[in-house]
Design a protein around this motif. Structure first.
Motif, PDB file in Angstrom:
ATOM      1  N   ARG A  87       0.831  -1.202   0.000  1.00  0.00           N
ATOM      2  CA  ARG A  87       0.000   0.000   0.000  1.00  0.00           C
ATOM      3  C   ARG A  87       0.869   1.258   0.000  1.00  0.00           C
ATOM      4  O   ARG A  87       0.530   2.251  -0.645  1.00  0.00           O
ATOM      5  N   GLN A  88       1.993   1.185   0.716  1.00  0.00           N
ATOM      6  CA  GLN A  88       2.903   2.333   0.714  1.00  0.00           C
ATOM      7  C   GLN A  88       3.558   2.499  -0.650  1.00  0.00           C
ATOM      8  O   GLN A  88       3.701   3.628  -1.149  1.00  0.00           O
ATOM      9  N   VAL A  89       3.959   1.379  -1.259  1.00  0.00           N
ATOM     10  CA  VAL A  89       4.575   1.443  -2.587  1.00  0.00           C
ATOM     11  C   VAL A  89       3.604   2.059  -3.591  1.00  0.00           C
ATOM     12  O   VAL A  89       3.983   2.842  -4.465  1.00  0.00           O
ATOM     13  N   GLN A  90       2.309   1.719  -3.444  1.00  0.00           N
ATOM     14  CA  GLN A  90       1.286   2.235  -4.352  1.00  0.00           C
ATOM     15  C   GLN A  90       0.846   3.653  -3.996  1.00  0.00           C
ATOM     16  O   GLN A  90       0.075   4.267  -4.736  1.00  0.00           O
ATOM     17  N   GLY A  91       1.335   4.168  -2.863  1.00  0.00           N
ATOM     18  CA  GLY A  91       0.959   5.515  -2.454  1.00  0.00           C
ATOM     19  C   GLY A  91      -0.396   5.603  -1.785  1.00  0.00           C
ATOM     20  O   GLY A  91      -0.940   6.696  -1.607  1.00  0.00           O
ATOM     21  N   LEU A  92      -0.965   4.462  -1.388  1.00  0.00           N
ATOM     22  CA  LEU A  92      -2.271   4.458  -0.732  1.00  0.00           C
ATOM     23  C   LEU A  92      -2.150   4.761   0.757  1.00  0.00           C
ATOM     24  O   LEU A  92      -3.120   5.156   1.398  1.00  0.00           O
ATOM     25  N   SER A  93      -0.980   4.530   1.319  1.00  0.00           N
ATOM     26  CA  SER A  93      -0.744   4.824   2.731  1.00  0.00           C
ATOM     27  C   SER A  93       0.733   5.130   2.897  1.00  0.00           C
ATOM     28  O   SER A  93       1.512   5.051   1.952  1.00  0.00           O
ATOM     29  N   GLY A  94       1.117   5.465   4.113  1.00  0.00           N
ATOM     30  CA  GLY A  94       2.525   5.740   4.365  1.00  0.00           C
ATOM     31  C   GLY A  94       2.704   6.881   5.337  1.00  0.00           C
ATOM     32  O   GLY A  94       1.758   7.597   5.666  1.00  0.00           O
ATOM     33  N   ARG A  95       3.932   7.041   5.776  1.00  0.00           N
ATOM     34  CA  ARG A  95       4.288   8.104   6.705  1.00  0.00           C
ATOM     35  C   ARG A  95       5.229   9.063   5.991  1.00  0.00           C
ATOM     36  O   ARG A  95       6.202   8.647   5.382  1.00  0.00           O
ATOM     37  N   VAL A  96       4.910  10.347   6.065  1.00  0.00           N
ATOM     38  CA  VAL A  96       5.752  11.388   5.462  1.00  0.00           C
ATOM     39  C   VAL A  96       6.159  12.351   6.568  1.00  0.00           C
ATOM     40  O   VAL A  96       5.310  12.923   7.251  1.00  0.00           O
ATOM     41  N   ARG A  97       7.469  12.530   6.735  1.00  0.00           N
ATOM     42  CA  ARG A  97       8.004  13.384   7.801  1.00  0.00           C
ATOM     43  C   ARG A  97       8.375  14.741   7.210  1.00  0.00           C
ATOM     44  O   ARG A  97       9.161  14.816   6.280  1.00  0.00           O
ATOM     45  N   LEU A  98       7.777  15.798   7.763  1.00  0.00           N
ATOM     46  CA  LEU A  98       7.929  17.131   7.193  1.00  0.00           C
ATOM     47  C   LEU A  98       8.421  18.105   8.259  1.00  0.00           C
ATOM     48  O   LEU A  98       7.925  18.117   9.377  1.00  0.00           O
ATOM     49  N   GLY A  99       9.402  18.922   7.883  1.00  0.00           N
ATOM     50  CA  GLY A  99       9.916  19.959   8.768  1.00  0.00           C
ATOM     51  C   GLY A  99       9.581  21.332   8.225  1.00  0.00           C
ATOM     52  O   GLY A  99       9.657  21.569   7.012  1.00  0.00           O
ATOM     53  N   ALA A 100       9.179  22.252   9.119  1.00  0.00           N
ATOM     54  CA  ALA A 100       8.814  23.599   8.684  1.00  0.00           C
ATOM     55  C   ALA A 100       8.835  24.532   9.879  1.00  0.00           C
ATOM     56  O   ALA A 100       8.855  24.096  11.031  1.00  0.00           O
ATOM     57  N   SER A 101       8.803  25.829   9.588  1.00  0.00           N
ATOM     58  CA  SER A 101       8.736  26.842  10.647  1.00  0.00           C
ATOM     59  C   SER A 101       7.318  26.936  11.189  1.00  0.00           C
ATOM     60  O   SER A 101       6.363  26.444  10.583  1.00  0.00           O
ATOM     61  N   THR A 102       7.171  27.612  12.319  1.00  0.00           N
ATOM     62  CA  THR A 102       5.841  27.750  12.915  1.00  0.00           C
ATOM     63  C   THR A 102       4.885  28.515  12.002  1.00  0.00           C
ATOM     64  O   THR A 102       3.697  28.200  11.930  1.00  0.00           O
ATOM     65  N   GLY A 103       5.406  29.531  11.296  1.00  0.00           N
ATOM     66  CA  GLY A 103       4.550  30.314  10.416  1.00  0.00           C
ATOM     67  C   GLY A 103       3.957  29.479   9.303  1.00  0.00           C
ATOM     68  O   GLY A 103       2.752  29.543   9.019  1.00  0.00           O
ATOM     69  N   ALA A 104       4.777  28.677   8.646  1.00  0.00           N
ATOM     70  CA  ALA A 104       4.290  27.813   7.567  1.00  0.00           C
ATOM     71  C   ALA A 104       3.326  26.772   8.101  1.00  0.00           C
ATOM     72  O   ALA A 104       2.315  26.449   7.474  1.00  0.00           O
ATOM     73  N   ILE A 105       3.623  26.240   9.276  1.00  0.00           N
ATOM     74  CA  ILE A 105       2.757  25.220   9.866  1.00  0.00           C
ATOM     75  C   ILE A 105       1.398  25.807  10.225  1.00  0.00           C
ATOM     76  O   ILE A 105       0.351  25.195   9.999  1.00  0.00           O
ATOM     77  N   ALA A 106       1.384  27.004  10.761  1.00  0.00           N
ATOM     78  CA  ALA A 106       0.135  27.599  11.229  1.00  0.00           C
ATOM     79  C   ALA A 106      -0.770  28.044  10.089  1.00  0.00           C
ATOM     80  O   ALA A 106      -1.996  27.883  10.156  1.00  0.00           O
ATOM     81  N   HIS A 107      -0.197  28.603   9.017  1.00  0.00           N
ATOM     82  CA  HIS A 107      -1.019  29.258   8.010  1.00  0.00           C
ATOM     83  C   HIS A 107      -1.064  28.567   6.653  1.00  0.00           C
ATOM     84  O   HIS A 107      -1.982  28.813   5.874  1.00  0.00           O
TER      85      HIS A 107
END
Length: 294
Positions: A87-107
């Motif tokens: 399912r992950q290989v097919q893109g149906l599920s999976g975990r994606v780890r993302l880093g960002a600043s508070t401003g980008a996260i909030a808005h």
């Protein structure tokens, strides 16, 4: 110590379930001697008889029953693991780890997460609040999959960094102040200030903006959390400079926004590891690109 093969366990389960070596061989598409060899290898491995023949019927021994029960669980777990990975290989599920600043996260990020929830509910986005440099290090080390970073950035080996958004930096001022139509470095330097802390790209941009007119004001307080900064502005504690995303919700009525003269822009980029991109990560990237602003 020799490992126990899942193929051997599957053979044991089939023989025990069908009560026949021949029937198990047909079900597994194996030669009868191969089935017998699998059982012999398992019995040799555990040091005990697992199957017995009584009145022409093959049945598990007491130890064999325990082994069959455990084997069924192991085989089910293995099948589930393969299904999850597929399912992950097919893109149906999976975990994606993302880093960002508070401003980008909030808005910005909430809009992307809402689209992902509707279109790709099986994808779990794990968000870390990081500076741009911390995000790039995390990507290079393999601890992150996507980063939203302030631009410009020096190229990092193994990473792709592309421009994403260009949003104006605005002056956020207490509404009860007498505020001019456009805010200059000279006027703002004379006011009490609340600014981003020195670790951020925005702080460096702000310092350069004031310096264009020869000013180097000292803020009353420095923070790295835009919503907290806006709360202090609303309380009349001081003024600030922050990016304004066109899609952001209107500010508190106690806050007045004014454009800057000269204008100042906050540019963000999307970073990820170069080369092959997993489908779940690509889905997140596609949604983020939908939020691109010029």
């Amino acid at each position: 110590m020799r490992e126990i093969s899942l193929d051997r366990l599957r053979t044991l389960v089939e023989v025990a379930g069908r009560g026949s070596f021949a029937e198990a061989a047909r079900a597994l598409h194996l030669a009868a001697p191969t089935v017998s060899l699998h059982i012999a290898e398992l019995e040799d491995r555990v040091g005990a008889q697992l199957l017995s023949r009584k009145r022409g019927q093959v049945q598990p021994t007491a130890i064999g029953e325990v082994m069959v029960e455990r084997a069924r669980k192991l085989l089910a777990d293995a099948e589930q693991a393969l299904d999850d990975i597929q399912r992950q290989v097919q893109g149906l599920s999976g975990r994606v780890r993302l880093g960002a600043s508070t401003g980008a996260i909030a808005h910005l990020l909430p809009q992307a997460l809402e689209v992902l929830r509707q279109d790709h509910p099986g994808i779990d986005v794990q968000v870390a609040v990081l500076t741009s440099q911390e995000t790039l290090v995390g990507l290079a080390d393999g601890a992150l999959d996507i980063g939203l970073v302030a631009l410009p950035q020096s190229q990092v080996a193994g990473l792709a960094i592309k421009p994403w958004r260009r949003d104006p930096v605005m002056a956020f001022l207490p509404s009860h102040w007498s505020n001019p139509a456009r805010i200059t470095p000279a006027w703002l330097a004379a006011q009490p200030l609340i600014l981003n802390d020195a670790t951020t790209r925005l702080s460096r941009q702000t310092t350069e903006w004031f310096a264009t007119d020869g000013y180097h004001p000292v803020p009353r307080i420095q923070l790295n959390y835009n919503d907290a900064i806006k709360s202090l502005v609303a309380a009349g504690y001081g003024a600030t400079l922050l990016p304004h995303e066109a899609s952001a919700v209107p500010s508190d009525v106690r806050i007045t926004m004014r454009p800057l003269r000269p204008a100042l822009w906050r540019e963000l980029g999307i970073a990820h590891r170069a080369g092959h991109v997993e489908r779940s990560t690509q889905h997140v990237l596609d949604v983020l690109w939908m939020l691109r602003a010029k």
